[in-house]
Enzyme design. Structure first.
Site, PDB file in Angstrom:
ATOM      1  N   LYS A  16       0.735   5.715   8.255  1.00  0.00           N
ATOM      2  CA  LYS A  16       1.312   5.958   6.925  1.00  0.00           C
ATOM      3  C   LYS A  16       0.221   6.049   5.870  1.00  0.00           C
ATOM      4  CE  LYS A  16       2.290   2.549   4.572  1.00  0.00           C
ATOM      5  NZ  LYS A  16       1.662   1.690   3.539  1.00  0.00           N
ATOM      6  N   SER A  29       0.857  -1.186   0.000  1.00  0.00           N
ATOM      7  CA  SER A  29       0.000   0.000   0.000  1.00  0.00           C
ATOM      8  C   SER A  29       0.894   1.236   0.000  1.00  0.00           C
ATOM      9  CB  SER A  29      -0.907   0.009   1.241  1.00  0.00           C
ATOM     10  OG  SER A  29      -1.797  -1.083   1.220  1.00  0.00           O
ATOM     11  N   LYS A  78      -7.403   1.654  -2.285  1.00  0.00           N
ATOM     12  CA  LYS A  78      -6.897   1.223  -0.985  1.00  0.00           C
ATOM     13  C   LYS A  78      -6.852   2.390  -0.006  1.00  0.00           C
ATOM     14  CE  LYS A  78      -5.166  -1.175   2.351  1.00  0.00           C
ATOM     15  NZ  LYS A  78      -3.902  -1.926   2.328  1.00  0.00           N
TER      16      LYS A  78
END
Length: 298
Positions: free
Chosen positions: A239, A96, A171
């Site tokens: 993140k 990701s 995502k």
């Protein structure tokens, strides 16, 4: 049988590589910590000494590493995939990372004659272990179809969502929804406990109504037990929310809830909870409410 190089054998990558080996593929795994290759080797796969060793004869290169710089290093660094993979190799990045980085890396891969799909996953450690991941895939439709046997070995819901970078964009949206749900669940748990309500019973009945969700189903026991062994770490979700807020800003989209949850995730990280499961956001609510115990898992 397909020859697959799998780069990154952590919490997610290790069971995914094992599933691919069990499905009849020939998997060579590489991880910076060599001991992480043991489950794959026990399943009949091989441990590679380097990225170059893993990818040199691979038909497919699968990548599952934490962040954009890690993927860049794996692909473009000295001894990396672009240097050693054969022309025509299909690169599948399960990591990701930022959509813009994905687009740039895909272009670099195609310049070297490689095919490229961004295919981030959702479902956490449980989904990886059970081969039940949701996989959102960006790239060329023909490459998506070519990668179907790989996806089917590790995922349950596999959807081609658009051109390169689309998988990473979807995502990012997933991580926003999940974070907001976990934070709402954490606040509800703290609220219920403050009033002395039987927590398991309360969460059971909430799960049967409109408040029910996969987040509630999968994370309620962590919050009941105050046990936050990582399935997906706060540091990684922090993140991902940075990706959400940056990408939204680039397109002029306002995400006020996303910004708030990103700050709460950042607070958890700053308070030393980064290696806990993201259900550990409960600790942040307890901290703000003056109810946080001294035990780090409580």
């Amino acid at each position: 049988m397909t020859s697959i190089a799998f780069i990154g054998l952590g919490i997610m990558g290790s069971p995914m590589a094992v599933h691919l080996q069990d499905a009849g593929h020939d998997v060579a795994g590489y991880n910076r910590s060599p001991e992480k290759t043991r489950p794959l080797v026990e399943a009949g796969g091989t441990a590679a000494d380097s990225i170059a060793d893993a990818v040199r004869s691979a038909d497919v290169v699968a990548i599952m590493v934490p962040d954009s710089p890690d993927v860049e290093q794996v692909l473009t660094g000295e001894g990396g995939v672009l240097e050693h993979a054969r022309p025509g190799t299909l690169v599948v990045d399960f990591s990701s990372i930022r959509p813009d980085v994905t687009v740039r890396l895909a272009e670099a891969a195609r310049e070297r004659g490689l095919r490229y799909l961004d295919a981030p996953v959702s479902g956490g450690e449980a989904g990886a272990k059970n081969a039940a991941l949701s996989i959102m895939v960006g790239g060329e439709p023909a490459d998506f179809e070519a990668a179907r046997p790989v996806f089917d070995a590790v995922g349950k819901t596999v959807v081609h969502v658009g051109p390169t970078g689309s998988g990473q964009t979807v995502k990012a949206a997933n991580q926003l929804i999940v974070a907001a749900n976990i934070q709402a669940l954490a606040e509800s748990v703290a609220f219920l406990e403050a009033y002395g309500v039987d927590l398991p019973s309360a969460l059971e009945v909430l799960g049967g109504g409109l408040a029910g969700s996969k987040v509630l189903d999968q994370k309620k026991q962590n919050m009941i037990d105050k046990s936050f062994t990582p399935g997906f770490r706060i540091a990684l979700h922090h993140k991902d929310l940075g990706i959400v807020t940056a990408a939204a800003r680039e397109k002029g989209v306002v995400v006020p809830l996303g910004g708030l949850v990103a700050q709460l995730m950042g607070s958890a990280l700053a308070n030393g909870d980064g290696d806990l499961d993201h259900s550990g956001l409960l600790r942040g609510v307890e901290r703000l409410s003056g109810r946080l115990g001294t035990d780090r898992t409580s």
